[in-house]
Design an enzyme around this catalytic site. Structure first.
Site, PDB file in Angstrom:
ATOM      1  N   GLY A  17      11.063  -5.329   2.687  1.00  0.00           N
ATOM      2  CA  GLY A  17      12.132  -4.337   2.685  1.00  0.00           C
ATOM      3  C   GLY A  17      13.384  -4.729   1.923  1.00  0.00           C
ATOM      4  CG  ASN A  19      13.400  -2.695  -3.924  1.00  0.00           C
ATOM      5  OD1 ASN A  19      14.149  -2.538  -4.883  1.00  0.00           O
ATOM      6  ND2 ASN A  19      12.331  -3.474  -3.975  1.00  0.00           N
ATOM      7  CE  LYS A  70      -8.130   8.873   1.070  1.00  0.00           C
ATOM      8  NZ  LYS A  70      -8.763   9.989   0.348  1.00  0.00           N
ATOM      9  CG  MET A  97       1.826  -2.301   0.101  1.00  0.00           C
ATOM     10  SD  MET A  97       2.254  -2.473  -1.657  1.00  0.00           S
ATOM     11  CE  MET A  97       0.750  -3.222  -2.263  1.00  0.00           C
ATOM     12  NE  ARG A  98      -1.635   2.246   4.915  1.00  0.00           N
ATOM     13  CZ  ARG A  98      -2.884   1.963   5.268  1.00  0.00           C
ATOM     14  NH1 ARG A  98      -3.864   2.746   4.901  1.00  0.00           N
ATOM     15  NH2 ARG A  98      -3.147   0.915   6.015  1.00  0.00           N
ATOM     16  CG  HIS A 116       5.029  -0.062 -10.878  1.00  0.00           C
ATOM     17  ND1 HIS A 116       4.011  -0.275  -9.972  1.00  0.00           N
ATOM     18  CD2 HIS A 116       4.633  -0.654 -12.030  1.00  0.00           C
ATOM     19  CE1 HIS A 116       3.043  -0.951 -10.554  1.00  0.00           C
ATOM     20  NE2 HIS A 116       3.394  -1.197 -11.803  1.00  0.00           N
TER      21      HIS A 116
HETATM   22  C1  GRF Z   1       8.796  -4.257  -4.995  1.00  0.00           C
HETATM   23  O1  GRF Z   1       8.601  -5.334  -5.881  1.00  0.00           O
HETATM   24  C2  GRF Z   1       8.412  -2.959  -5.626  1.00  0.00           C
HETATM   25  O2  GRF Z   1       8.491  -2.976  -7.010  1.00  0.00           O
HETATM   26  C3  GRF Z   1       6.983  -2.759  -5.207  1.00  0.00           C
HETATM   27  O3  GRF Z   1       6.905  -3.332  -3.930  1.00  0.00           O
HETATM   28  C4  GRF Z   1       7.876  -4.361  -3.791  1.00  0.00           C
HETATM   29  C5  GRF Z   1       8.604  -4.131  -2.495  1.00  0.00           C
HETATM   30  O4  GRF Z   1       9.411  -5.197  -2.135  1.00  0.00           O
HETATM   31  N1  GRF Z   1       6.655  -1.342  -5.243  1.00  0.00           N
HETATM   32  P1  GRF Z   1      10.424  -5.063  -0.937  1.00  0.00           P
HETATM   33  O5  GRF Z   1       9.618  -4.776   0.320  1.00  0.00           O
HETATM   34  O6  GRF Z   1      11.391  -3.974  -1.257  1.00  0.00           O
HETATM   35  O7  GRF Z   1      11.092  -6.402  -0.858  1.00  0.00           O
END
Ligand code: GRF
Length: 208
Positions: A17, A19, A70, A97-98, A116
């Site tokens: 988490g 981000n 999914k 991740m889905r 991404h």
């Molecule tokens: C990130 O690197 C993003 O690009 C990918 O999943 C990762 C998530 O990381 N889609 P976090 O859980 O936000 O640390």
């Protein structure tokens, strides 16, 4: 603001988490004119849920159903229902991740975004930083894009380049890409919350 209430974000994630934290902190600091209304994870002990809890942000685990990659139909309905109930205006995928399919994307048409860890359309799919390193590119980066029914294929909102350095490992490169993500994703969410992203087919342009 929409209808005299703050623009509301819903965040879906399966991992640590970071981000989400960058976005929540940008909201708290006023750099994003929005509030996080709900965080949902398909992983009961995901770090993103504890990060939300620590910040007093509503969070929940919702079972993903019978598939591995999914959400099944009932789960898509449950996710969409919870986000609608929370009054979410924009759905942010942050390490979710889905794959999301028809039902969910119809409920939030044009209102789901993802980050991404590569410069799309290069290296879609899993562990994109590792794909970039193994391919031997000298520059990679991250991409914020709208989500459509494909995998990492929706209209691109913004990209940030990141150099691949001599001696990089998958881990060092991933860390450098993540640091770029923590800048780019909040900036994009702020632009969307301000209504400053206009979509024309595959093109997105900066609005007023
Ligand atoms: C990130 O690197 C993003 O690009 C990918 O999943 C990762 C998530 O990381 N889609 P976090 O859980 O936000 O640390």
């Amino acid at each position: 603001m929409r209808n005299d209430r703050p623009f509301r974000l819903g965040v879906l994630g399966s991992g640590k988490g970071s981000n989400f934290v960058a976005i929540a902190e940008a909201c708290a600091a006023g750099r994003i004119p929005a509030q996080v209304g709900l965080v949902i994870s398909d992983v009961p002990d995901a770090g993103i849920l504890s990060q939300a809890q620590t910040r007093g942000i509503p969070q929940t685990f919702l079972a993903p159903g019978k598939y591995r990659t999914k959400l099944d139909e009932a789960a898509e309905q449950a996710y969409a229902g919870a986000l609608q109930e929370a009054g979410v205006d924009l759905v942010i995928l942050a390490g979710f991740m889905r794959i999301l399919k028809g039902g969910f994307l119809q409920a939030f048409a044009g209102r789901v975004i993802n980050i991404h860890p590569s410069l799309l359309p290069s290296f879609p799919g899993l562990a994109a930083w590792r794909q970039a390193l193994e391919y031997g590119v000298k520059v990679t980066g991250c991409t914020v894009h709208f989500v459509d029914q494909g995998v990492d294929t929706g209209p691109i909102i913004a990209q940030q380049t990141v150099p691949v350095l001599d001696g990089d490992t998958a881990d060092t490169l991933h860390q450098r890409i993540q640091a770029a993500e923590w800048q780019l994703y909040p900036e994009c969410v702020a632009a969307l919350a301000r209504g400053q992203v206009i979509v024309r087919g595959r093109q997105t342009v900066a609005g007023p």
